[in-house]
Scaffold this motif. Structure first.
Motif, PDB file in Angstrom:
ATOM      1  N   LYS A   1      59.201   5.611  -6.438  1.00 58.70           N
ATOM      2  CA  LYS A   1      58.685   6.493  -7.496  1.00 58.70           C
ATOM      3  C   LYS A   1      59.262   6.112  -8.859  1.00 58.70           C
ATOM      4  O   LYS A   1      58.567   6.149  -9.886  1.00 58.70           O
ATOM      5  CB  LYS A   1      59.059   7.940  -7.171  1.00 58.70           C
ATOM      6  N   PHE A   2      60.558   5.744  -8.873  1.00 59.01           N
ATOM      7  CA  PHE A   2      61.206   5.396 -10.138  1.00 59.01           C
ATOM      8  C   PHE A   2      60.576   4.132 -10.733  1.00 59.01           C
ATOM      9  O   PHE A   2      60.336   4.049 -11.944  1.00 59.01           O
ATOM     10  CB  PHE A   2      62.703   5.198  -9.900  1.00 59.01           C
ATOM     11  N   VAL A   3      60.323   3.134  -9.868  1.00 58.97           N
ATOM     12  CA  VAL A   3      59.701   1.899 -10.358  1.00 58.97           C
ATOM     13  C   VAL A   3      58.309   2.193 -10.913  1.00 58.97           C
ATOM     14  O   VAL A   3      57.928   1.692 -11.981  1.00 58.97           O
ATOM     15  CB  VAL A   3      59.631   0.866  -9.208  1.00 58.97           C
ATOM     16  N   ALA A   4      57.546   3.013 -10.205  1.00 55.09           N
ATOM     17  CA  ALA A   4      56.206   3.374 -10.697  1.00 55.09           C
ATOM     18  C   ALA A   4      56.300   4.130 -12.022  1.00 55.09           C
ATOM     19  O   ALA A   4      55.484   3.917 -12.933  1.00 55.09           O
ATOM     20  CB  ALA A   4      55.491   4.222  -9.651  1.00 55.09           C
ATOM     21  N   PHE A   5      57.312   4.999 -12.151  1.00 51.82           N
ATOM     22  CA  PHE A   5      57.501   5.753 -13.397  1.00 51.82           C
ATOM     23  C   PHE A   5      57.805   4.807 -14.559  1.00 51.82           C
ATOM     24  O   PHE A   5      57.235   4.933 -15.659  1.00 51.82           O
ATOM     25  CB  PHE A   5      58.633   6.764 -13.196  1.00 51.82           C
ATOM     26  N   GLU A   6      58.732   3.858 -14.329  1.00 53.10           N
ATOM     27  CA  GLU A   6      59.108   2.938 -15.395  1.00 53.10           C
ATOM     28  C   GLU A   6      57.937   2.037 -15.794  1.00 53.10           C
ATOM     29  O   GLU A   6      57.769   1.700 -16.964  1.00 53.10           O
ATOM     30  CB  GLU A   6      60.302   2.084 -14.952  1.00 53.10           C
TER      31      GLU A   6
ATOM     32  N   PHE B   1      64.558  15.900  -5.918  1.00 56.50           N
ATOM     33  CA  PHE B   1      64.675  15.107  -7.145  1.00 56.50           C
ATOM     34  C   PHE B   1      63.316  14.543  -7.564  1.00 56.50           C
ATOM     35  O   PHE B   1      62.977  14.534  -8.757  1.00 56.50           O
ATOM     36  CB  PHE B   1      65.669  13.965  -6.927  1.00 56.50           C
ATOM     37  N   VAL B   2      62.553  14.066  -6.592  1.00 61.07           N
ATOM     38  CA  VAL B   2      61.236  13.508  -6.918  1.00 61.07           C
ATOM     39  C   VAL B   2      60.332  14.589  -7.508  1.00 61.07           C
ATOM     40  O   VAL B   2      59.638  14.364  -8.514  1.00 61.07           O
ATOM     41  CB  VAL B   2      60.598  12.891  -5.652  1.00 61.07           C
ATOM     42  N   ALA B   3      60.343  15.783  -6.885  1.00 60.67           N
ATOM     43  CA  ALA B   3      59.502  16.874  -7.392  1.00 60.67           C
ATOM     44  C   ALA B   3      59.931  17.292  -8.797  1.00 60.67           C
ATOM     45  O   ALA B   3      59.091  17.558  -9.674  1.00 60.67           O
ATOM     46  CB  ALA B   3      59.584  18.071  -6.440  1.00 60.67           C
ATOM     47  N   PHE B   4      61.264  17.362  -9.039  1.00 61.36           N
ATOM     48  CA  PHE B   4      61.781  17.744 -10.356  1.00 61.36           C
ATOM     49  C   PHE B   4      61.360  16.703 -11.403  1.00 61.36           C
ATOM     50  O   PHE B   4      60.902  17.056 -12.510  1.00 61.36           O
ATOM     51  CB  PHE B   4      63.300  17.863 -10.279  1.00 61.36           C
ATOM     52  N   ALA B   5      61.510  15.400 -11.050  1.00 60.03           N
ATOM     53  CA  ALA B   5      61.144  14.353 -12.003  1.00 60.03           C
ATOM     54  C   ALA B   5      59.644  14.372 -12.289  1.00 60.03           C
ATOM     55  O   ALA B   5      59.215  14.211 -13.445  1.00 60.03           O
ATOM     56  CB  ALA B   5      61.565  12.987 -11.454  1.00 60.03           C
TER      57      ALA B   5
ATOM     58  N   ASP C   1      65.068  -3.015 -15.198  1.00 58.24           N
ATOM     59  CA  ASP C   1      66.193  -2.263 -14.642  1.00 58.24           C
ATOM     60  C   ASP C   1      65.781  -1.516 -13.372  1.00 58.24           C
ATOM     61  O   ASP C   1      66.543  -1.447 -12.396  1.00 58.24           O
ATOM     62  CB  ASP C   1      66.714  -1.273 -15.694  1.00 58.24           C
ATOM     63  N   ALA C   2      64.587  -0.973 -13.378  1.00 53.70           N
ATOM     64  CA  ALA C   2      64.109  -0.249 -12.188  1.00 53.70           C
ATOM     65  C   ALA C   2      63.922  -1.197 -11.007  1.00 53.70           C
ATOM     66  O   ALA C   2      64.296  -0.880  -9.869  1.00 53.70           O
ATOM     67  CB  ALA C   2      62.795   0.460 -12.507  1.00 53.70           C
ATOM     68  N   ILE C   3      63.340  -2.370 -11.301  1.00 54.55           N
ATOM     69  CA  ILE C   3      63.140  -3.343 -10.223  1.00 54.55           C
ATOM     70  C   ILE C   3      64.480  -3.838  -9.691  1.00 54.55           C
ATOM     71  O   ILE C   3      64.682  -3.975  -8.484  1.00 54.55           O
ATOM     72  CB  ILE C   3      62.271  -4.516 -10.720  1.00 54.55           C
ATOM     73  N   VAL C   4      65.416  -4.084 -10.628  1.00 53.37           N
ATOM     74  CA  VAL C   4      66.766  -4.489 -10.204  1.00 53.37           C
ATOM     75  C   VAL C   4      67.410  -3.391  -9.367  1.00 53.37           C
ATOM     76  O   VAL C   4      68.097  -3.658  -8.376  1.00 53.37           O
ATOM     77  CB  VAL C   4      67.626  -4.831 -11.438  1.00 53.37           C
ATOM     78  N   GLY C   5      67.180  -2.147  -9.768  1.00 52.76           N
ATOM     79  CA  GLY C   5      67.734  -1.033  -8.993  1.00 52.76           C
ATOM     80  C   GLY C   5      67.207  -1.004  -7.577  1.00 52.76           C
ATOM     81  O   GLY C   5      67.940  -0.715  -6.630  1.00 52.76           O
ATOM     82  N   LYS C   6      65.930  -1.322  -7.429  1.00 48.24           N
ATOM     83  CA  LYS C   6      65.357  -1.350  -6.073  1.00 48.24           C
ATOM     84  C   LYS C   6      65.995  -2.445  -5.241  1.00 48.24           C
ATOM     85  O   LYS C   6      66.384  -2.237  -4.082  1.00 48.24           O
ATOM     86  CB  LYS C   6      63.852  -1.580  -6.179  1.00 48.24           C
TER      87      LYS C   6
END
Length: 699
Positions: free
Chosen positions: A303-308, A265-269, A319-324
């Motif tokens: 990775k998601f937080v860095a992306f956002e 998933f990380v590579a695809f994103a 939302d990303a931080i809350v997700g973490k």
């Protein structure tokens, strides 16, 4: 010589003395001054090396004619053959023999020796490698090809043989032959490195389509995340974005539930991110976070937080931080479902986000974790989940029906026969009052009194009815309260206070009488004080005086005597506190009555409780204080001063917990009436001593 009797059979019939090790006596150095010339370790080593004799080497032989060469060869061959007969399984001997024949340029003989060695151990791939290298070194290509072919046929799982075979063909420029060897190898399904070597081989000759076909076979043979990612990167490197995306999609279809799916998933994103498809990348991240178990998604969240932070807006970043943080709380509640503090933190997080459905979902999951045992200490934190849930539905969500359902379900869940929580009953009733549903509130409080009566419930219910002005209901509630807890002095006092506030003096007095007649009370001193204060407040001093006497019949406590004396000193109507002679006379009578109380108390402590000296001293101090301050000009200090005791410091033996004794100091009191008797006892003892002395002198 030692005797035969001392011999030990275990020591070969020797004695212990015979077996002792005799060390040489240590040499005593008389002159310990340093030598004038010091020798270093380096000098010692140098001298030792110089004195070494030169190594003896055999003389070099020079062969000058063919006859001598033949003899030499015959002799060497005989040595090798003899050695082989002795150590047939030693492959090193065979290799040396074959290499010697090669050095003599007798390749047929060398080839024969290699073949004989392979008959001994054909599974030894080192033999095949050495054999083929000899053929290649001497440019016998077909012979070398034959050796490699036989080697990979007999040992197909030895990758080094394939690599060497392919390398030879490629060095010869036989690309088609090398490809054919690769194809033969791929039928044996080698590890990833073998496939990657084939792909690199094709790419060296710009055969992209062939390499793509090999990649497709590669991911079928090794359906792992790393293989698919390599395939996709290959397509991306060749500029085929659509094909690379298709590779990732196929990989997700097959490996979405794999343990290494997070890497995919990380590579695809990241691929979509490089293609400037931020929405696609965000969708991939969110899909991955919903499907991958929380324990394996740490890197994904990072990775998601860095992306956002790079591409998202403020809402997306939050939302990303809350997700973490959500991931952390999910991990905690997954490991320990009954850790209610983690649930509180998780709920607080979701409430800060503001998604009602998600908040309700977390609340429902939290309250589903009922404590494992019906013990109140285990439920004390759990019950606040229900309270917070109800308050959230009422104050934040504004859904009154759901709030009512939450309170109802919570009250049905609690095992009221074993324990209950007054807070829940009261919150449910107060909620109904806020909804102006007084009937429902009364029903809840009535059920509480019937199922799990508690002080808080009675007090709150009575307070509500009193605010509404329902006096008859308050009286009934007090009656129920006292039926349930007849020893509760607070309830009796409040009931009487209610009647007094309604000017029902006779009812209040009757309640007090019933209260003090109870066989057991939790705090009787407060009840008696309230009763006496009631009578004093009503101006009924005779009744209050009678109460004090009844109380003294029950207990002769120091505080009761003091309170009685203070009462007598102030038992005068405040309306009559003027400067008339009649008021002055009444004041004198009050003081006389107070003094009589003090005298009566002192007589009791002197005669019936002579060991309570400290209480007696405190009583005298109280009397002296009142004579000096409370009685004013009418006070007479001399009445008390003649009775004051002397303080004496004494010592006594005290036994501690461990059984030992120690001496401690304490304060004792010596009263004047005790001093005379003590002096008489001393005189009597002295008289007896003198009488005994005189009688002994006559004898």
């Amino acid at each position: 010589m030692s005797s035969w009797k001392d011999a030990d059979p275990s020591l070969g019939y020797l004695t212990r003395k015979d077996t002792e090790v005799k060390l040489p006596r240590a040499t005593r150095v008389k002159n310990k001054t340093p030598a004038p010339v010091q020798i270093t370790a380096e000098q010692i080593l140098r001298e030792a090396r110089e004195r070494q004799e030169s190594e003896i080497r055999p003389p070099k032989q020079k062969i000058t004619d063919p006859t001598e060469l033949g003899e030499y060869r015959l002799r060497k061959r005989k040595e090798f053959e003899d050695l082989i007969r002795r150590v047939r399984w030693n492959i090193g001997v065979w290799i040396k023999y074959a290499q010697w024949e090669e050095s003599q340029k007798d390749f047929k003989r060398a080839r024969s020796i290699w073949e004989r060695a392979l008959e001994v151990d054909y599974k030894n791939h080192t033999l095949w490698l050495k054999y083929a290298e000899v053929e290649m070194k001497n440019k016998f290509i077909n012979h070398a090809r034959n050796v490699w072919d036989r080697a990979v046929t007999l040992l197909p799982r030895v990758d080094q043989l394939w690599y060497k075979y392919i390398h030879m063909e490629e060095m010869l420029g036989n690309v088609a032959g090398a490809r054919q060897v690769f194809e033969r190898w791929m039928k044996w399904m080698p590890d990833q490195q073998g496939w990657l070597s084939y792909i690199k081989f094709e790419l060296r000759y710009n055969e992209v389509e062939r390499a793509r076909g090999i990649f497709e076979r590669f991911v079928q043979c090794h359906p792992r995340v790393g293989a698919w990612i390599r395939f996709a990167k290959f397509e991306m490197k060749n500029g085929e974005v659509v094909k690379a995306r298709n590779v990732y999609e196929k990989a997700l279809e097959k490996l979405a539930d794999d343990e290494e799916a997070e890497l995919l998933f990380v590579a695809f994103a990241e691929f979509e991110e490089r293609c400037k498809e931020t929405e696609r990348a965000r969708a991939i991240y969110k899909f991955a976070l919903d499907h991958i178990p929380k324990g394996r998604a740490e890197d994904l969240y990072r990775k998601f937080v860095a992306f956002e932070k790079q591409y998202g807006d403020r809402e997306g970043i939050e939302d990303a931080i809350v997700g973490k943080r959500r991931f952390q709380y999910e991990d905690e509640v997954g490991k320990s479902p009954t850790n209610y503090d983690s649930w509180f933190d998780y709920i607080r997080l979701e409430e800060s986000v503001g998604n009602k459905e998600r908040v309700r979902e977390v609340y429902e999951r939290a309250i589903a974790n009922v404590p494992p045992a019906q013990e109140k200490r285990l439920w004390q934190r759990y019950i606040y989940l229900w309270i917070n849930y109800a308050l959230y539905e009422e104050l934040d969500a504004g859904d009154m029906e759901r709030t009512r359902d939450v309170y109802r379900e919570c009250l049905n869940l609690i095992p009221h026969q074993k324990f209950s929580f007054a807070k829940i009953w009261l919150l449910a009733a107060q909620f109904e009052i806020r909804q102006l549903n007084l009937k429902a509130a009364r029903q809840i409080l009535g059920n509480a009194i019937g199922q799990a009566p508690k002080d808080k419930i009675f007090k709150k219910y009575i307070e509500i009815e009193l605010q509404l002005g329902n006096i008859d209901r308050c009286r009934k509630l007090y009656e129920k309260y006292l039926e349930w807890s007849p020893e509760n002095c607070y309830a009796w006092s409040k009931y009487a206070e209610l009647e007094r506030s309604l000017a029902e003096t006779d009812r209040a007095r009757a309640i007090f009488e019933v209260a003090i007649a109870q066989p057991a009370l939790d705090m009787p001193e407060l009840l008696w004080k309230a009763y006496i204060d009631f009578e004093t407040g009503e101006g009924e001093f005779d009744n209050a005086r009678a109460l004090y006497k009844r109380l003294l019949d029950r207990t002769k406590h120091l505080k009761v005597w003091m309170s009685y004396a203070e009462f007598e000193a102030t038992a005068i109507n405040k309306d009559e506190l003027d400067e008339t002679e009649e008021a002055l006379e009444q004041k004198k009578q009050c003081i006389q009555r107070a003094r009589r109380v003090f005298e009566e108390a002192l007589n009791y402590f002197r005669s019936s409780a002579s060991d309570l000296k400290e209480e007696r001293a405190m009583l005298l101090e109280k009397w002296l204080n009142m004579e000096t301050t409370a009685f004013g000009e009418l006070g007479d200090v001399s009445l008390v001063q003649s009775k004051l005791p002397k303080k004496l410091k004494k010592r006594r033996h005290v036994t501690t917990e461990d059984g030992s004794t120690r001496i401690e100091e304490y304060v004792d009191y010596l009263f004047p009436d005790e001093t005379q008797t003590t002096n008489l006892k001393i005189l009597e003892a002295a008289y007896k001593w003198k009488k005994q002395k005189l009688s002994s002198g006559d004898d």
